[in-house]
Write a protein that holds these residues in place. Structure first.
Motif, PDB file in Angstrom:
ATOM      1  N   ALA A 149      -3.457  -5.306   3.191  1.00  0.00           N
ATOM      2  CA  ALA A 149      -2.061  -5.000   2.851  1.00  0.00           C
ATOM      3  C   ALA A 149      -1.133  -5.381   3.990  1.00  0.00           C
ATOM      4  O   ALA A 149      -1.422  -5.119   5.159  1.00  0.00           O
ATOM      5  CB  ALA A 149      -1.901  -3.515   2.517  1.00  0.00           C
ATOM      6  N   HIS A 165      -0.717  -5.593  -6.957  1.00  0.00           N
ATOM      7  CA  HIS A 165      -0.306  -4.943  -5.715  1.00  0.00           C
ATOM      8  C   HIS A 165       0.565  -5.822  -4.834  1.00  0.00           C
ATOM      9  O   HIS A 165       0.840  -5.457  -3.692  1.00  0.00           O
ATOM     10  CB  HIS A 165      -1.548  -4.531  -4.909  1.00  0.00           C
ATOM     11  N   TYR A 168      -6.548  -2.365  -1.527  1.00  0.00           N
ATOM     12  CA  TYR A 168      -5.445  -2.452  -0.562  1.00  0.00           C
ATOM     13  C   TYR A 168      -5.857  -3.112   0.749  1.00  0.00           C
ATOM     14  O   TYR A 168      -5.070  -3.150   1.692  1.00  0.00           O
ATOM     15  CB  TYR A 168      -4.877  -1.062  -0.286  1.00  0.00           C
ATOM     16  N   VAL A 178      -5.835   5.324   1.548  1.00  0.00           N
ATOM     17  CA  VAL A 178      -5.328   4.120   0.892  1.00  0.00           C
ATOM     18  C   VAL A 178      -5.728   2.829   1.607  1.00  0.00           C
ATOM     19  O   VAL A 178      -6.123   1.852   0.959  1.00  0.00           O
ATOM     20  CB  VAL A 178      -3.789   4.198   0.712  1.00  0.00           C
ATOM     21  N   ALA A 201       0.840  -1.199   0.000  1.00  0.00           N
ATOM     22  CA  ALA A 201       0.000   0.000   0.000  1.00  0.00           C
ATOM     23  C   ALA A 201       0.876   1.250   0.000  1.00  0.00           C
ATOM     24  O   ALA A 201       1.783   1.370   0.834  1.00  0.00           O
ATOM     25  CB  ALA A 201      -0.919   0.004   1.218  1.00  0.00           C
TER      26      ALA A 201
END
Length: 203
Positions: A68, A138, A65, A59, A12
């Protein structure tokens, strides 16, 4: 303390510099010494508005995310007061590694005592990680033994770490765990002292 060997997790991006420990975990969440439950207070003033509702654009509130395990942040992460609740809150939230160009000394030291890996990379490497984290993939990999961070695209960045701290993280040793490695020697000393100075045991 849980050992840190390799982490494959969502990354993230938090492109803010000078994030202090009061922003990481505000003072109203410091009333206890239990490490559990602190996730609620992590970045509270960023994650929630004045009515306690989630800020959708922050975020860690965004769906892509969620969960994360790696946070990439701006310069001087963890500055401010020395509260150990800061790494506790990050870890309770599920973050096991924070990557930045620099960390405040006390926060950096507290991370190693609690199993949170702080990684220092160059500014251009941080920027690449943030750019990639904003893309569709990600997931990044942090390999402590190899001292590498692998970006979502497969770019590999190397980081430095004190060998003693690295060894403790790999074996999951905090200060107490390190002391307990000498348990036999400590027990032997206590036994000898009890025999030679029994009056010390009378209290």
């Amino acid at each position: 303390m849980e050992a840190f060997t390799r982490l494959d997790a969502k990354i993230a991006p938090l492109p803010l510099a000078n994030i202090d420990t009061d922003q990481i975990i505000p003072k109203q969440f410091l009333k206890g010494v239990d490490r559990k439950g602190l996730a609620r207070g992590l970045f509270y003033d960023f994650r929630f508005d004045e009515q306690g509702r989630e800020v959708p654009d922050f975020v860690l509130n965004r769906p892509e995310y969620k969960g994360a395990g790696v946070l990439v942040a701006g310069d001087n992460f963890g500055c401010g007061s020395s509260r150990e609740h800061a790494p506790w809150a990050l870890m309770d939230f599920g973050i096991r590694c924070v990557i930045s160009t620099s960390f405040a000394d006390i926060f950096y030291n507290n991370c190693f005592q609690n199993g949170l890996l702080p990684v220092v990379l160059k500014a251009e490497e941080i920027q690449q990680l943030m750019d990639e984290a904003r893309g569709g993939n990600h997931v990044a990999s942090i390999d402590l033994a190899a001292q590498t961070v692998t970006s979502p695209s497969g770019a590999v960045f190397h980081f430095d770490i004190d060998p003693t701290r690295k060894d403790k993280m790999l074996r999951g040793l905090d200060a107490i765990g390190e002391t307990l490695q000498a348990k036999n020697d400590i027990d032997l000393y206590e036994m000898k002292r009890a025999l030679s100075q029994p009056w010390l045991e009378e209290a």
